[in-house]
Write an enzyme that holds these catalytic residues in place. Structure first.
Site, PDB file in Angstrom:
ATOM      1  CG  ASP A 111      43.397  31.750  36.281  1.00 24.47           C
ATOM      2  OD1 ASP A 111      43.673  30.935  37.175  1.00 24.47           O
ATOM      3  OD2 ASP A 111      43.826  32.917  36.248  1.00 24.47           O
ATOM      4  CG  ASP A 218      42.971  29.096  41.508  1.00 24.82           C
ATOM      5  OD1 ASP A 218      43.612  30.107  41.813  1.00 24.82           O
ATOM      6  OD2 ASP A 218      41.986  28.681  42.160  1.00 24.82           O
ATOM      7  CD  GLU A 276      47.067  30.460  43.607  1.00 21.29           C
ATOM      8  OE1 GLU A 276      46.943  31.556  44.169  1.00 21.29           O
ATOM      9  OE2 GLU A 276      46.094  29.737  43.315  1.00 21.29           O
ATOM     10  CG  HIS A 353      44.736  37.656  40.584  1.00 20.13           C
ATOM     11  ND1 HIS A 353      45.802  36.830  40.284  1.00 20.13           N
ATOM     12  CD2 HIS A 353      43.802  36.854  41.147  1.00 20.13           C
ATOM     13  CE1 HIS A 353      45.514  35.593  40.639  1.00 20.13           C
ATOM     14  NE2 HIS A 353      44.317  35.580  41.163  1.00 20.13           N
ATOM     15  CG  ASP A 354      45.136  36.385  44.583  1.00 20.12           C
ATOM     16  OD1 ASP A 354      44.012  36.902  44.426  1.00 20.12           O
ATOM     17  OD2 ASP A 354      45.369  35.189  44.347  1.00 20.12           O
TER      18      ASP A 354
END
Length: 605
Positions: A111, A218, A276, A353-354
């Site tokens: 990440d 990210d 993202e 994960h969100d």
């Protein structure tokens, strides 16, 4: 871009970037596997399970942030880009993980969190030390405003993602700094060229030189803010802070910044990149990021589908809104056809994960039978879509959301608690209950429950007698990887099979054209996938086609005529795969059992 040469057994020949055909698997390290009994997952634990991932059919491991961090947002608040958070392990452990992946023909991406740092990062400590510090401009500082009564006010009325203002007052230097997320996550100033150069060197080249293969990036479209800092229009009357994503998403210099990152770092290392990309719902907005000619990113995550059910992103995100199947299908169709006739690429995913667990949001986990059936159909859906496939840990065994009986004290996430506490402070009990209902479906916490490896205490995630950082799911004794490993017809067994078929028929499933059927049908999800290559089907000259038909309900549904949908003579279709267990009486071919999915081919390879 790195490329591989492929030769299809039926004459399909060509070159394609390796990452288009790859299956990526996201590991949330705190919750994957604890190797040392401290209740916190770690990198050695991940290494111990690499063969499990390899046997599943994973090509690339995406490891969520494991960098040094105060862990106020589970590692998305980084205080040292070149150090590993001690509970995750060491730099040497990362080196061993790289070797474990590479020795199995797999790759590893990390990440990249560079919209913001932790407020404990040395860069920010310098920046806030004085207005004349050389790093002052590495973050975004602004003087206060004052109302007519002389009360101090933030520079703008923007609302952040974790509730409250995007501005935090710094007493020492008497200015506000910008933080789109928590006050502990100050935004870096990408307008500063020295800051960008440091990001490229410290946060990227350092890891690429150690041998990683790329990054999931990210908040990739938030680096360029509106530098005139206007107030956002008042769209939520009665509250001081207003939604303002147009002030920082897809800003004026964003493509310049991403192109520079590609040219200076990603391209020289042949590093894969997936960004993202939030608040970017239109294909014409997304294409500039992923056009091969633009030389920016290889692919991005677009969130329209996975955000279904959420309310207003800023004030009412956890006010759950039910949606019909037709809306889900419309979003899928938009992004499946997005790349046709362009030089762009797309990602396929339904968990991360969100977000809450897919089987609890898009499937049916109300009974063991419907849970298994819908988890398999979700697997079939994902494995047959065009684009690069991303799985999230536990998706392959059908992990569910946290039980509805769990109280709010089991929710650990800063965002979940921010929205809940804001509702409590409002004094509106109806709003509190609505937020709790939404959290039970949508909260980020659901994806962070420890992985269910077996039926031993703590689900095999950590040792007996250890208190894990997050509570283990109540149903781990029935739902775990060990129970499914020996059963080829389990959810895990079906994922293995589906991933194998996806690669075997990559010309249809990874690269094929998508055509949605019956878009308004609220029970069946059906589409045709068509190969882009002629594969010699004989006199009729048809291309290779697959029909995917899925019952997205808990009731028996009538199956349409297969040959008509495939455009072939009756009897020329072949059932490639079904989600039904072989021991079940299939009944009539014209009927689909609850949550049954099938794929038919019009050509026998």
């Amino acid at each position: 871009m790195g490329s591989n040469f492929f030769h299809h057994p039926n004459g399909w020949v060509g070159t394609t970037p390796w990452w288009k055909d790859a299956v990526f698997y996201q590991v949330y390290p705190a919750s994957f596997k604890d190797s040392n009994g401290d209740g916190w997952g770690d990198i050695p634990g991940l290494i111990s399970k690499i063969d499990y991932l390899h046997q599943l059919g994973v090509d690339v491991v995406w490891l969520s942030p494991m960098f040094e961090s105060p862990q106020k947002d589970m590692g998305y608040d980084i205080s040292d880009y070149q150090a590993v958070y001690a509970r995750y392990g060491t730099l040497e452990d990362v080196d061993q993980l790289i070797e474990a992946c590479h020795s199995r023909g797999m790759k590893l991406i990390l990440d990249l969190v560079v919209n913001h740092t932790s407020d404990e990062h040395p860069w920010f400590k310098e920046s806030r030390s004085s207005k004349t510090n050389p790093k002052r401009d590495w973050y975004i500082w602004k003087p206060p405003r004052y109302d007519s009564d002389g009360n101090r006010m933030p520079p703008t009325n923007w609302r952040g993602y974790f509730a409250g203002s995007t501005w935090t007052w710094d007493e020492q230097t008497q200015e506000y700094y910008l933080n789109l997320y928590g006050p502990f996550q100050p935004d870096l100033n990408w307008e500063n060229a020295e800051c960008r150069a440091a990001i490229y060197e410290v946060a990227m080249r350092f890891w690429l030189d150690r041998g990683i293969d790329g990054f999931r990036i990210d908040t990739v479209n938030k680096y360029s803010k509106r530098t005139d800092f206007p107030d956002a229009p008042v769209t939520c009357p009665g509250v001081p802070d207003q939604p303002a994503p147009e002030m920082w998403c897809n800003g004026p210099r964003i493509h310049e910044f991403i192109h520079e990152m590609q040219a200076q770092v990603l391209a020289p290392y042949k590093a894969v990149s997936v960004g993202e990309l939030s608040n970017t719902p239109l294909p014409k907005q997304v294409l500039p990021y992923v056009s091969a000619a633009a030389r920016e990113l290889d692919m991005v995550f677009e969130f329209s589908m996975i955000r279904l059910g959420t309310g207003n992103l800023f004030h009412g995100k956890y006010m759950y809104t039910p949606f019909p199947l037709s809306v889900l299908k419309r979003h899928v169709a938009t992004w499946q056809t997005f790349i046709e006739g362009t030089d762009g690429w797309h990602t396929v995913f339904c968990e991360n994960h969100d977000n809450g667990r897919a089987v609890s949001r898009f499937g049916d986990d109300s009974t063991p039978e419907l849970w298994e059936a819908s988890a398999k159909t979700i697997a079939l859906w994902q494995a047959t879509l065009t684009g690069t496939l991303f799985l999230y840990q536990g998706q392959e065994i059908g992990m569910r959301n946290m039980p509805a009986s769990w109280g709010v004290e089991e929710y650990k996430d800063v965002e979940s608690l921010g929205f809940y506490n804001e509702a409590v402070e409002s004094g509106d009990e109806k709003r509190v209950q609505a937020i709790l209902h939404g959290l039970r479906i949508l909260a980020r916490d659901h994806s962070r429950v420890p992985f269910q490896w077996d039926d031993s205490p703590n689900a095999g995630f950590t040792g007996e007698g250890v208190t894990p950082w997050m509570r283990v799911h109540d149903q781990y004794r029935e739902l775990n990887a060990a129970n499914q490993l020996g059963d080829p017809e389990s959810v895990l067994g079906f994922y293995r099979k589906a991933l194998g078929l996806r690669k075997e028929h990559r010309d249809i499933f990874v690269h094929g054209a998508f055509k949605l059927l019956a878009p308004q049908d609220e029970s069946l999800f059906m589409y045709v996938k068509e190969s882009g290559e002629q594969v010699g089907l004989g006199a009729d000259g048809n291309r290779k086609k697959a029909l995917v038909v899925m019952n997205f309900t808990s009731r028996v549904q009538r199956c349409p005529a297969i040959s008509g949908a495939l455009g072939c003579r009756k009897g020329d279709e072949r059932l490639l795969v079904s989600t039904l267990r072989s021991g079940l009486a299939r009944g009539r071919v014209e009927e689909l059992r609850p949550w049954e999915g099938r794929v038919y081919l019009n050509f026998q390879p």
